[in-house]
Design a protein around this motif. Structure first.
Motif, short mmCIF file in Angstrom:
data_model
loop_
_atom_site.label_atom_id
_atom_site.label_comp_id
_atom_site.label_asym_id
_atom_site.label_seq_id
_atom_site.Cartn_x
_atom_site.Cartn_y
_atom_site.Cartn_z
N GLU A 169 -94.93 28.41 34.79
CA GLU A 169 -96.13 27.61 35.04
C GLU A 169 -95.70 26.26 35.62
OE1 GLU A 169 -99.48 28.24 34.76
OE2 GLU A 169 -99.37 26.31 35.77
N PHE A 170 -96.40 25.79 36.63
CA PHE A 170 -96.02 24.53 37.26
C PHE A 170 -97.10 23.46 37.15
CE2 PHE A 170 -93.81 28.00 39.49
CZ PHE A 170 -92.48 27.61 39.30
N LEU A 171 -98.09 23.65 36.26
CA LEU A 171 -99.18 22.68 36.20
C LEU A 171 -98.68 21.32 35.69
CD1 LEU A 171 -100.09 22.12 33.01
CD2 LEU A 171 -101.27 24.27 33.31
N ARG A 172 -99.38 20.28 36.15
CA ARG A 172 -99.06 18.92 35.71
C ARG A 172 -100.11 18.44 34.72
NH1 ARG A 172 -99.85 16.69 41.47
NH2 ARG A 172 -101.41 18.32 41.20
N ASN A 230 -88.14 21.36 37.88
CA ASN A 230 -88.32 20.13 37.12
C ASN A 230 -87.09 19.23 37.19
OD1 ASN A 230 -90.93 20.51 36.50
ND2 ASN A 230 -90.64 21.11 34.38
N LEU A 233 -87.27 17.44 40.55
CA LEU A 233 -88.25 16.35 40.53
C LEU A 233 -87.66 15.14 39.80
CD1 LEU A 233 -91.50 18.40 39.72
CD2 LEU A 233 -90.86 17.36 41.92
N ILE A 237 -86.72 11.21 41.14
CA ILE A 237 -87.16 9.98 40.46
C ILE A 237 -85.95 9.11 40.11
CG2 ILE A 237 -88.35 9.03 38.44
CD1 ILE A 237 -90.00 11.69 38.39
N GLY A 278 -89.29 5.31 35.10
CA GLY A 278 -88.70 6.65 35.00
C GLY A 278 -89.65 7.70 34.47
N PHE A 279 -89.10 8.90 34.31
CA PHE A 279 -89.95 10.03 33.92
C PHE A 279 -89.97 10.22 32.41
CE2 PHE A 279 -85.72 11.63 35.05
CZ PHE A 279 -85.34 12.32 33.90
N GLY A 280 -91.14 10.65 31.92
CA GLY A 280 -91.27 11.03 30.51
C GLY A 280 -92.08 12.30 30.45
N CYS A 283 -92.14 17.77 29.67
CA CYS A 283 -91.42 18.77 30.48
C CYS A 283 -90.16 18.27 31.15
CB CYS A 283 -92.36 19.35 31.53
SG CYS A 283 -93.63 20.37 30.81
N LEU A 284 -90.27 17.23 32.00
CA LEU A 284 -89.11 16.84 32.79
C LEU A 284 -87.88 16.54 31.93
CD1 LEU A 284 -90.78 17.11 35.30
CD2 LEU A 284 -90.18 14.79 35.97
N PHE A 342 -97.43 8.76 28.96
CA PHE A 342 -96.25 8.89 29.83
C PHE A 342 -96.62 8.84 31.31
CE2 PHE A 342 -95.84 13.08 31.88
CZ PHE A 342 -96.85 13.81 31.27
N ARG A 433 -94.41 -0.40 36.73
CA ARG A 433 -94.89 0.77 37.48
C ARG A 433 -95.35 0.41 38.89
NH1 ARG A 433 -92.91 5.45 35.38
NH2 ARG A 433 -93.17 5.47 33.14
C1 UDX Z 1 -94.13 18.14 35.31
C2 UDX Z 1 -94.09 18.93 36.61
O1 UDX Z 1 -94.57 18.09 37.68
C3 UDX Z 1 -94.93 20.18 36.51
O2 UDX Z 1 -94.80 20.97 37.68
C4 UDX Z 1 -94.44 21.00 35.30
O3 UDX Z 1 -95.22 22.16 35.13
C5 UDX Z 1 -94.48 20.16 34.03
O4 UDX Z 1 -93.71 18.96 34.23
P1 UDX Z 1 -95.86 16.50 34.13
O5 UDX Z 1 -94.88 16.41 33.01
O6 UDX Z 1 -97.29 16.70 33.82
O7 UDX Z 1 -95.47 17.70 35.12
O8 UDX Z 1 -95.76 15.14 34.95
P2 UDX Z 1 -95.31 14.67 36.40
O9 UDX Z 1 -96.49 14.34 37.20
O10 UDX Z 1 -94.31 15.57 37.00
O11 UDX Z 1 -94.59 13.30 36.03
C6 UDX Z 1 -93.49 13.29 35.13
C7 UDX Z 1 -93.02 11.88 34.89
O12 UDX Z 1 -92.39 11.37 36.05
C8 UDX Z 1 -94.10 10.87 34.53
O13 UDX Z 1 -93.61 10.05 33.50
C9 UDX Z 1 -94.31 10.08 35.79
O14 UDX Z 1 -94.76 8.76 35.53
C10 UDX Z 1 -92.90 10.08 36.37
N1 UDX Z 1 -92.86 9.92 37.83
C11 UDX Z 1 -93.42 10.87 38.63
C12 UDX Z 1 -92.20 8.83 38.38
O15 UDX Z 1 -91.66 7.97 37.65
N2 UDX Z 1 -92.11 8.73 39.72
C13 UDX Z 1 -92.65 9.65 40.56
O16 UDX Z 1 -92.53 9.48 41.79
C14 UDX Z 1 -93.34 10.74 40.01
#
Ligand code: UDX
Length: 458
Positions: A169-172, A230, A233, A237, A278-280, A283-284, A342, A433
């Motif tokens: 599944e790839f939903l966000r 993931n 992605l 970032i 950064g990412f939180g 999933c990621l 997040f 941000r």
């Molecule tokens: C992610 C994947 O995108 C999705 O395909 C998978 O199914 C589940 O994991 P999600 O966790 O909902 O989805 O969030 P996403 O939109 O990917 O963002 C993840 C994190 O990265 C967030 O904290 C966001 O703020 C951060 N982010 C995203 C950045 O810091 N910079 C960016 O350019 C994009």
């Protein structure tokens, strides 16, 4: 009881095990398309909430659609699988795979779901449902762990007594329903054509007239595609965050412009190049750790994956270090943190940058007030009791020596210089941000430090 009015041809009913983001959204979507759906959720409170038509998660469009499908009798939530397999053509496994004690994923919920499916199959004479693993699992899990558990608990063999495939599944979060309604791709991993063909036909009927690009491959490839997506992605970032650190060290650097330039190269593309804290999320970070553990188990070099995680961690600490440099010391200083989720559009605070930033601020003696439009309740369970929860962004800024924007909620972008100056004791902002246009704020005498933008002497 279900109303049998608008069922999708070919599939009478579907069972979804696990009502997290993926399972609940999928269940509601399927039910809305006329597929009788039973969602099995072991958390009785959550299942009860769903049955009352209340969404346990904050997702655009979900509460309304959930209410509708419950009212229509197309969705039912239960705590036990029981005899639900009697009428089910497809069973989706959508349970969680959190990080386990060894850094790799804890597969116990997937194993438990597989065992329950096997036992339920043993208790029924009905023939050969399709079991679909949607949970994110390491390569090899579906074929080498899920299949034997179902086979031994059911006494049936895969390919005859049941069919099995992987369908990541790839939903966000924040756009979970929309992503489920219009997926950009479908990936199916199966050893037998019968399994993949059945799922392809199901999705064709579900999404018609749209034709969703569909890749059919082996189970391990499908499992790896999810983890690699993931991780890639996250790589983008962390890469742009590394570049943002360089921009901060230049006399005229701005990572926004550098990212724009990078994104113009079609081989790179503009998405996922937003620098910040950064990412939180759920999933990621988790999937990156899972890929790291899997990579290590195969004797392959993990340094690239470690670097992605290290840069991500550093972004959170760097912002607190900057705060400390700006204020001399953080002891006794009031710091307002705007945003806990997040990312915007969700109330999820799992692995949110805000949580690490707040803990680090507290550890350095700051008094912290926080605001988030929807995620406050979830954050309360994670944060120290001394944190003050403000009911609005303005209240959060009240008397603050410094404010940090940790989530890019649109309302923070519209904070006016006047509001900031009248509320804060010391008009000083760190835009973690990159949501604020610093120019009008600086012209109004507010100091703004933006992640990824050069700044004098700090
Ligand atoms: C992610 C994947 O995108 C999705 O395909 C998978 O199914 C589940 O994991 P999600 O966790 O909902 O989805 O969030 P996403 O939109 O990917 O963002 C993840 C994190 O990265 C967030 O904290 C966001 O703020 C951060 N982010 C995203 C950045 O810091 N910079 C960016 O350019 C994009």
């Amino acid at each position: 009881m279900f109303s049998a009015s608008k069922m999708l041809p070919g599939v009478r009913s579907v069972v979804v095990i696990g009502a997290g983001y993926v399972g609940l959204t999928l269940s509601v979507f399927l039910a809305s398309r006329g597929v009788r759906t039973v969602c099995v959720e072991r958390d009785a409170e959550r299942a009860g909430k769903i049955m009352r038509g209340h969404s346990p998660i904050h997702e655009e469009g979900l509460p309304e659609l959930l209410k509708k499908v419950i009212r229509e009798g197309m969705l039912e939530a239960r705590t036990e699988l029981g005899d639900t397999l009697e009428g089910a053509d497809i069973v989706f496994i959508t349970v969680g795979t959190p990080t386990g004690s060894n850094g790799g994923p804890d597969l116990s919920q997937v194993e438990e779901a597989s065992r329950q499916i096997g036992e339920a199959l043993a208790a029924t004479k009905r023939g050969s449902p399709l079991i679909v693993v949607k949970s994110t699992v390491p390569p090899g899990t579906t074929w080498n762990i899920v299949r034997p558990i179902i086979e031994s608990a059911s006494g049936r063999s895969c390919g005859e007594g049941f069919h099995l495939c992987v369908n990541p599944e790839f939903l966000r979060e924040g756009s979970a329903l929309q992503d489920t309604i219009t997926p950009d791709r479908i990936v199916i991993g199966a050893k037998h054509g019968v399994a993949s063909e059945k799922l392809v036909r199901f999705y064709e009927a579900l999404y018609q007239p749209a034709k969703i690009p569909t890749l059919i491959t082996t189970p391990s490839n499908a499992e790896l595609i999810k983890l690699a997506t993931n991780a890639f992605l996250a790589l983008k970032i962390s890469f742009i965050n590394l570049i943002s650190q360089l921009c901060e060290s230049l006399e005229d650097g701005d990572v926004g412009v550098v990212a724009e330039g990078l994104g113009l190269d079609p081989r790179i593309g503009p998405l996922f190049l937003r620098a910040g804290l950064g990412f939180g999320g759920s999933c990621l970070p988790k999937d990156l750790r899972a890929l790291k553990a899997f990579t290590s188990s195969r004797g392959v070099d993990i340094s690239l994956l470690e670097a992605i995680l290290n840069i991500n961690r550093a972004q959170r600490i760097r912002v607190v270090e900057r705060a400390e440099r700006l204020l001399g010391s953080l002891a006794g200083k009031r710091v307002a943190v705007l945003g806990l989720a997040f990312k915007p559009g969700t109330d999820d605070v799992r692995e949110a940058a805000s949580i690490d930033v707040i803990r680090e601020l507290l550890a350095r003696g700051a008094e912290v007030s926080v605001h988030d439009p929807v995620a406050t309740e979830n954050a309360r369970n994670l944060l120290d009791k001394t944190v003050h929860y403000a009911s609005s962004a303005e209240d959060c800024l009240d008397g603050a020596d410094l404010a940090i924007i940790a989530t890019e909620w649109p309302e923070y972008a519209s904070l006016t210089p006047n509001k900031i100056k009248t509320k804060m004791r010391n008009p000083l902002l760190i835009d973690g941000r990159r949501v604020l246009n610093p120019q009008p704020l600086e012209e109004a005498g507010i100091k703004v430090y933006t992640v990824g933008r050069s700044s004098e002497a700090v």
